[in-house]
Design a protein around this motif. Structure first.
Motif, mmCIF file in Angstrom:
data_model
loop_
_atom_site.group_PDB
_atom_site.id
_atom_site.type_symbol
_atom_site.label_atom_id
_atom_site.label_comp_id
_atom_site.label_asym_id
_atom_site.label_seq_id
_atom_site.Cartn_x
_atom_site.Cartn_y
_atom_site.Cartn_z
ATOM 1 N N CYS A 188 0.809 -1.225 0.000
ATOM 2 C CA CYS A 188 0.000 0.000 0.000
ATOM 3 C C CYS A 188 0.844 1.277 0.000
ATOM 4 N N ASN A 189 2.164 1.152 -0.011
ATOM 5 C CA ASN A 189 3.089 2.286 0.049
ATOM 6 C C ASN A 189 2.982 3.085 1.336
ATOM 7 N N CYS A 214 3.618 -2.064 8.751
ATOM 8 C CA CYS A 214 3.068 -0.937 8.004
ATOM 9 C C CYS A 214 2.034 -0.230 8.873
ATOM 10 N N LYS A 215 2.147 1.079 8.976
ATOM 11 C CA LYS A 215 1.198 1.853 9.773
ATOM 12 C C LYS A 215 -0.163 1.959 9.095
ATOM 13 N N LYS A 216 -0.199 1.779 7.785
ATOM 14 C CA LYS A 216 -1.438 1.960 7.030
ATOM 15 C C LYS A 216 -2.257 0.666 6.938
ATOM 16 N N CYS A 217 -1.642 -0.431 6.501
ATOM 17 C CA CYS A 217 -2.401 -1.672 6.287
ATOM 18 C C CYS A 217 -2.077 -2.772 7.299
ATOM 19 N N GLY A 218 -1.014 -2.610 8.092
ATOM 20 C CA GLY A 218 -0.685 -3.596 9.109
ATOM 21 C C GLY A 218 0.168 -4.759 8.633
#
Length: 113
Positions: free
Chosen positions: A41-42, A71-75
């Protein structure tokens, strides 16, 4: 997201190469000098310790305090190669694990709507 052992190992090898370029002289903040991004997800990826479900030879064990790149966005989580090898060692010796947790398991097909 569950992945096969081979894909986790390959990701670990990728991140091992990427981590070699980072500077962790300030251990308190644990921040990298160069921002890492998630390959899905970048989102921004940072180093943290977490509980990890580890699938090995048809069984799953949960290991606490595993250093992972998350990843802080998608885990999505990534392992360094030495961490993954250590998880394999722990799984091979799973009969010596002293603590056990229990949880409820429902069958999706049989669940009442």
């Amino acid at each position: 997201m569950i992945h096969g052992a081979k894909s986790w190992w390959l990701r670990g090898r990728f991140w091992q190469r990427e981590i070699a370029t980072m500077n962790f002289s300030n251990r308190k903040s644990r921040t990298a000098t160069r921002a890492q991004t998630c390959e899905f997800c970048n989102g921004k990826v940072d180093l943290r310790r977490s509980r990890v479900p580890f699938h090995f030879k048809g069984t799953t064990i949960y290991v606490d305090n595993v250093p992972t790149w998350s990843c802080k966005k998608c885990g999505e989580r990534y392992f360094d190669a030495p961490v993954y090898k250590r998880l394999e060692e722990i799984a091979r010796q799973s009969q010596t694990i002293r603590a056990a947790i229990t949880f409820s398991l429902a069958d999706y097909a049989e669940a009442v709507a």
